[in-house]
Design an enzyme around this catalytic site. Structure first.
Site, mmCIF file in Angstrom:
data_model
loop_
_atom_site.group_PDB
_atom_site.id
_atom_site.type_symbol
_atom_site.label_atom_id
_atom_site.label_comp_id
_atom_site.label_asym_id
_atom_site.label_seq_id
_atom_site.Cartn_x
_atom_site.Cartn_y
_atom_site.Cartn_z
ATOM 1 N N CYS A 51 1.001 -1.194 0.017
ATOM 2 C CA CYS A 51 0.036 0.025 0.033
ATOM 3 C C CYS A 51 0.971 1.244 -0.021
ATOM 4 C CB CYS A 51 -0.856 0.170 1.269
ATOM 5 S SG CYS A 51 -1.718 1.643 1.561
ATOM 6 N N CYS B 169 0.622 3.386 3.147
ATOM 7 C CA CYS B 169 1.271 2.750 4.144
ATOM 8 C C CYS B 169 2.983 3.134 4.090
ATOM 9 C CB CYS B 169 1.619 1.213 4.296
ATOM 10 S SG CYS B 169 -0.437 1.127 4.715
#
Length: 287
Positions: free
Chosen positions: A207, A210
């Site tokens: 991600c 993230c």
């Protein structure tokens, strides 16, 4: 380098090496800006850059104000052919890197770049041992088609691949961080009287949001070392995703939870600002 040697990227892919040497330093620099300019062109890499717009909201990095949408990305030569670029450089007598005349049409790091042969695409010499679809270092990761599709799952903040996982190397790696297993976070969630409060990020290593907060979260963990607050991570994609959604308030990646000292119910961090100061204010308000 100490743990994996100088050339581990030949076996495990170049993403980890590029993240340390290129992506993280650029991320630090862009946090002080509201816009940046690149030299990307659509014809540079048909597999990853064929739909590059001239101007966009940067889908990977954060700018001065923090959060999604805080940085504008300009690609002014997106629609210009490479041959037209070279015609202009020659006509205007612009100095260019001498490696270009030696076959290094696209110049990257020394161990990962070699000259291209006549008729080869200009980026064939980059990460020459890998599949053509992987020839991005992470600075322009938002170009990749699978990332665009991933935005549509998980409330716009990343999603799992077809099987809910990915081959992306892990993130949030620090001795100051505790890695929680499924059993570990279940035990943490059950405790009603913890000896110390915990801050836990629910994440997926592929991600990009993230990845965007990785540096600030690691810095936070190092600042809190020995303070009485435990900082941890729990990988919540794949087979753990359903559990995280039903039991840990996961709505999108990343989700940050604070487990207070004398309460079983975790408190979800609601802000899109994930810099060290904002996260520290959240912790201090609840300690």
């Amino acid at each position: 380098v100490r743990s994996k040697g100088l050339f581990s990227f030949y076996e495990d892919g170049h993403q980890e090496c590029c993240r340390v040497r290129k992506v993280r330093p650029l991320r630090r620099a862009l946090k002080g800006l509201r816009a940046w300019i690149t030299g990307q062109r659509k014809d540079q890499s048909p597999g990853t850059r064929s739909e590059v717009p001239v101007v966009q909201v940067d889908p990977v990095f954060e700018g001065l104000d923090g959060g999604i949408g805080s940085l504008v990305k300009w690609n002014p030569v997106a629609n210009v052919d490479g041959k037209d670029i070279w015609n202009f450089l020659r006509a205007m007598n612009v100095p260019v890197n001498t490696l270009h005349s030696q076959g290094y049409v696209s110049i990257g790091c020394e161990p990962c770049t070699r000259p291209v042969l006549p008729g080869q695409h200009e980026r064939e010499g980059r990460w020459w041992w890998e599949d053509a679809k992987a020839k991005e270092c992470g600075l322009h990761k938002g170009n990749l088609k699978q990332d665009s599709a991933a935005e549509l799952n998980g409330n716009g903040n990343g999603a799992s691949h077809a099987n809910g996982t990915a081959t992306q190397s892990d993130i949030f790696n620090s001795q100051s961080l505790v890695t929680l297993s499924r059993t570990g976070i279940e035990n943490l969630a059950r405790l009603e009287n913890r000896k110390e409060p915990w801050l836990v990020v629910l994440y997926a290593p592929w991600c990009r949001f993230c990845q965007a907060m990785e540096e600030s979260y690691v810095e936070l963990a190092e600042k809190l070392a020995g303070s009485g607050v435990k900082v941890a991570k729990f990988r919540a994609d794949g087979e753990q995703k359903e559990y995280a959604k039903t039991e840990l308030q996961l709505g999108s990646f990343p989700t940050i939870l604070f487990f207070p000292k004398h309460s079983s119910k975790p408190i979800k961090y609601a802000s899109e600002k994930r810099d060290v100061d904002s996260l520290m204010a959240f912790i201090n308000a609840l300690r």
